[in-house]
Design an enzyme around this catalytic site. Structure first.
Site, mmCIF file in Angstrom:
data_model
loop_
_atom_site.group_PDB
_atom_site.id
_atom_site.type_symbol
_atom_site.label_atom_id
_atom_site.label_comp_id
_atom_site.label_asym_id
_atom_site.label_seq_id
_atom_site.Cartn_x
_atom_site.Cartn_y
_atom_site.Cartn_z
ATOM 1 N N SER A 555 7.835 -8.767 4.173
ATOM 2 C CA SER A 555 6.707 -9.682 4.304
ATOM 3 C C SER A 555 7.134 -11.074 3.839
ATOM 4 O O SER A 555 8.058 -11.650 4.410
ATOM 5 C CB SER A 555 5.501 -9.151 3.517
ATOM 6 O OG SER A 555 4.332 -9.806 3.904
ATOM 7 N N ASP A 642 0.568 -5.160 13.294
ATOM 8 C CA ASP A 642 0.489 -5.862 12.013
ATOM 9 C C ASP A 642 -0.414 -7.077 12.161
ATOM 10 O O ASP A 642 -0.198 -7.932 13.025
ATOM 11 C CB ASP A 642 1.901 -6.292 11.586
ATOM 12 C CG ASP A 642 1.967 -6.775 10.151
ATOM 13 O OD1 ASP A 642 0.920 -7.139 9.581
ATOM 14 O OD2 ASP A 642 3.084 -6.791 9.599
ATOM 15 N N HIS A 674 0.952 -3.429 8.935
ATOM 16 C CA HIS A 674 1.800 -4.148 7.991
ATOM 17 C C HIS A 674 2.546 -3.202 7.055
ATOM 18 O O HIS A 674 3.663 -3.490 6.637
ATOM 19 C CB HIS A 674 0.939 -5.119 7.171
ATOM 20 C CG HIS A 674 1.723 -6.117 6.387
ATOM 21 N ND1 HIS A 674 2.508 -7.070 6.984
ATOM 22 C CD2 HIS A 674 1.844 -6.320 5.051
ATOM 23 C CE1 HIS A 674 3.078 -7.832 6.054
ATOM 24 N NE2 HIS A 674 2.694 -7.387 4.876
#
Length: 705
Positions: A555, A642, A674
């Site tokens: 991320s 995501d 995600h």
């Protein structure tokens, strides 16, 4: 076909020109953002096929690692029961099943707070299965629970399910007496829905088009969702909204927050349709959170805030007059970052960080003294999981370290005694003494000392005795701290001689609020250079060497990976970037994309500020892929659904890397979000895929313990 003969997919160049602040940028791969386009889906499918073919030689190793993870895990197991009302609540896992099973059993003796010792192989008297994730997931490739709550009287359960990975949950309500669902179906909710104290209503939130939780709703059980009442909505796109009841059941608290500012509202729980009243009106840059207690017969609020207190202080105010006199309970102390306070009838739990480690203490209402709960390991992670009960004699703690498996304690507050309830079994003869952990310090270019946490298997020698394969992890954003916790999967690296390290770089929260401030906005480059300086330190000190060093982050940590690949490609043999935020400038320039406006407090606003634009452009990985350098091998992992970091970012990045000859792979989960794939076996296989790739890169694929 040999792997050398394989040719990677080539994304078409379909240039568009993006102009901001007089700067024109050609973007050849933005067309990949069209998620439903047949060409895009075909390209992602081709990327997956190429990645599978390029890594086919690792299939036996992947299978071995999967079996190692599986073989170390007690597949049929029970969590430690938690008490609420007349029941003990716990979860089961069953060998061969992907998802947990949520259960409860009646409390035999209301005066006994010792959780029953349940055997996974034996029937539990009076057990009631509340929700079987395997049943709910049947027919779906993805399954995730976003809400799960039980009414105070134990007769109703709400649950929110996502079967796509986009973090939009369908909420339902179950009658636990009749064992059947009500007709209530609420689509498109956010996570965290809860019952009102009387169980007659449900409070939930929904998101706007930018995936921002912005509205709080009140639903009456047994009615059509179309008639739900809107309790609160926040029009400012910089703020998220959440809601929940105080443990005392006195108030509904509606919280509104950005990265730097917060505001909380109270609604009396016995009059939920009343107008929410602000506790402290919002002021830019001031953050606070509250909990309700009763001290000396008076309703009070304990408020944790940073108004003139960088690392926060804790004050107490009258609930009837929160803007009135503030009694300082725990004063601000630089370097001790106060994180949370949670009130119970007789005392409160405080959580904070000091010297780079998490701490938990008990706050005495009468004296304002905090008694810290001590642990004797050099590195560890600890946190209070709390209790739904208002007046428990114990608090539940979760503890782990690099070498100590996840452990559950109850802390007897009156006796100041830790009571071991369970330690995660690690099958196959795991012996913690065979592994070592320590904290070392690297020095950044500006003289800042960066903490680095290490773990290794002792039989392969102490780190620094000779260069070894090393797996270096980093994050460094949102004041999020990466804890030195336990991992069963990581043992498959350690047993093959790999050292695992965490670089606690600026931008995270490990060393207090200033540590975060020094790694965000126009200081963001510190995050990247800190990581590079840690890697250089580990090489210079003989822990590893560049051809045996793999970096990983996910991320915002994926942004870190992309940045360091550009800054110091010569330092790394490989980089794993999970759901990576590598096209940061494009995303943060577009306020129509999910979360963009909220993110301006973290990264800056390049749309309106030319200085921020220039700064972000100078480090955004996609913008700064370099010609004429040899990149490390790169594995980018993403998910089609995501909603936080779109798949298009790594897809564009990999296409650009291929232009300069980089060996880059893209793996896109076509039904996931995600957090990646759902289901524990799927997750183990996913991690086995990544670990096998890492071992191949560092030349340890065939090593065993």
């Amino acid at each position: 076909m040999t792997t050398d003969a394989l040719q990677p997919p080539v994304a078409d160049a379909r240039p568009i020109i993006r102009t901001h602040h007089g700067d024109a940028v050609e973007d050849r791969y933005e067309w990949l953002r069209a998620k439903e386009d047949a060409d895009v889906l075909a390209h992602l499918t081709a990327e997956n096929s190429f990645t599978e073919a390029r890594t086919a030689h690792l299939e036996p190793l992947r299978e071995r690692i999967f079996e190692e993870i599986k073989g170390r895990t007690l597949e049929t197991d029970l969590s430690v029961p938690s008490r609420r009302g007349d029941w003990w609540y716990y979860a089961r896992t069953v060998e061969g099943r992907q998802y947990g099973i949520h259960c409860r059993a009646p409390i035999a003796d209301p005066s006994d707070w010792t959780p029953p010792l349940l055997s996974p192989d034996s029937d539990v008297p009076g057990e009631q299965v509340l929700l079987d994730g395997n049943v709910e997931a049947d027919g779906h490739e993805f399954f995730s629970l976003g809400s799960l709550d039980i009414s105070n009287d134990g007769t109703r359960m709400l649950y929110g399910v996502d079967t796509a990975g986009d973090e939009r949950y369908t909420l339902r309500i179950r009658d636990l007496v009749a064992g059947a669902d009500f007709g209530d179906v609420i689509e498109g909710t956010f996570s965290g829905a809860v019952f009102s104290p009387d169980g007659r209503h449900v409070v939930y939130t929904t998101v706007d088009d930018a995936w921002r939780p912005d509205t709080v709703w009140l639903h009456e059980v047994g009615t059509d969702a179309a008639s739900d009442r809107k309790l609160f909505t926040e029009p400012d796109e910089r703020y998220w909204v959440g809601a929940g009841f105080t443990r005392s059941d006195k108030y509904l608290v509606i919280g509104v927050g950005s990265s730097i500012t917060s505001e909380e509202f109270l609604v009396d729980a016995d009059d939920l349709t009343a107008e929410p009243r602000a506790v402290w009106p919002r002021r830019e840059g001031v953050e606070y959170s509250l909990t309700h207690a009763v001290v000396g017969g008076e309703d009070v609020l304990y408020i944790l805030h940073n108004d003139g207190a960088l690392d926060f202080e804790l004050v107490r105010v009258a609930a009837s007059d929160p803007m009135g006199e503030r009694h300082v309970v725990v004063p601000h102390e630089p370097g001790r970052r106060l994180l949370d306070v949670s009130a119970y009838r007789d005392w409160a739990i405080t959580e904070y960080r000091r010297d780079g480690l998490a701490r938990v203490g008990i706050l005495d209402y009468a004296t304002d003294a905090v008694r810290e709960i001590g642990f004797d390991e050099e590195l560890y992670a600890v946190g209070a999981s709390g209790s739904a009960e208002w007046a428990p004699p114990v608090i539940r703690l979760g503890f782990a370290s690099f070498v100590t498996p996840s452990t559950v304690f109850d802390y007897d507050v009156e006796r100041a005694q830790l009571l071991l309830r369970k330690q995660q079994p690690v099958l196959g003869g795991y012996d913690a003494t065979e592994y070592g952990q320590e904290r070392v310090w690297a020095t950044a270019a500006d003289g800042t000392r960066i903490p680095v946490s290490l773990v290794w298997k002792r039989s392969h020698g102490h780190p620094g005795d000779a260069p070894r394969p090393l797996h270096l992890y980093g994050y460094g954003s949102y004041e999020h701290s990466i804890e030195p916790g336990f991992s069963v999967a990581r043992l498959s690296l350690l047993d093959r001689g790999v050292i695992f390290a965490i670089a606690h770089v600026r931008g995270g929260g490990e060393m207090g609020r200033q540590w975060y401030e020094d790694g965000k906005l126009l200081a963001k480059r510190n995050t990247f250079t800190d990581f590079v300086d840690v890697a250089r330190h580990l090489v210079d000190q003989g822990y590893t060497q560049p051809d045996r060093l793999v970096a990983e982050g996910g991320s915002a940590g994926g942004l870190l990976m992309g940045a360091v690949a550009n800054l110091a490609p010569e330092l790394f043999a490989g980089i794993v970037a999970g759901v990576p935020f590598v096209d940061a400038l494009t995303t943060i320039l577009d306020p129509s994309l999910p979360l963009t406006v909220i993110e301006w407090d973290e990264w800056g606003d390049p749309l309106h500020n030319p200085d921020v634009y220039a700064y972000m452009k100078s480090y955004s990985p996609y913008e700064n892929v370099r010609e004429g350098v040899t990149y490390p091998r790169i594995l980018a992992v993403t998910s089609l659904n995501d909603t936080r970091v779109f798949y298009v970012e790594p897809a564009k990045w990999v296409a650009r890397l291929r232009e300069v000859g980089a060996d880059a792979l893209l793996k896109c989960e076509m039904v996931a979000g995600h957090g990646g794939v759902s289901g524990r076996y799927n997750s183990w296989r996913e991690r086995a895929f990544e670990l096998a790739w890492i071992l191949d890169v560092v030349g340890a694929a065939e090593l065993t313990s």
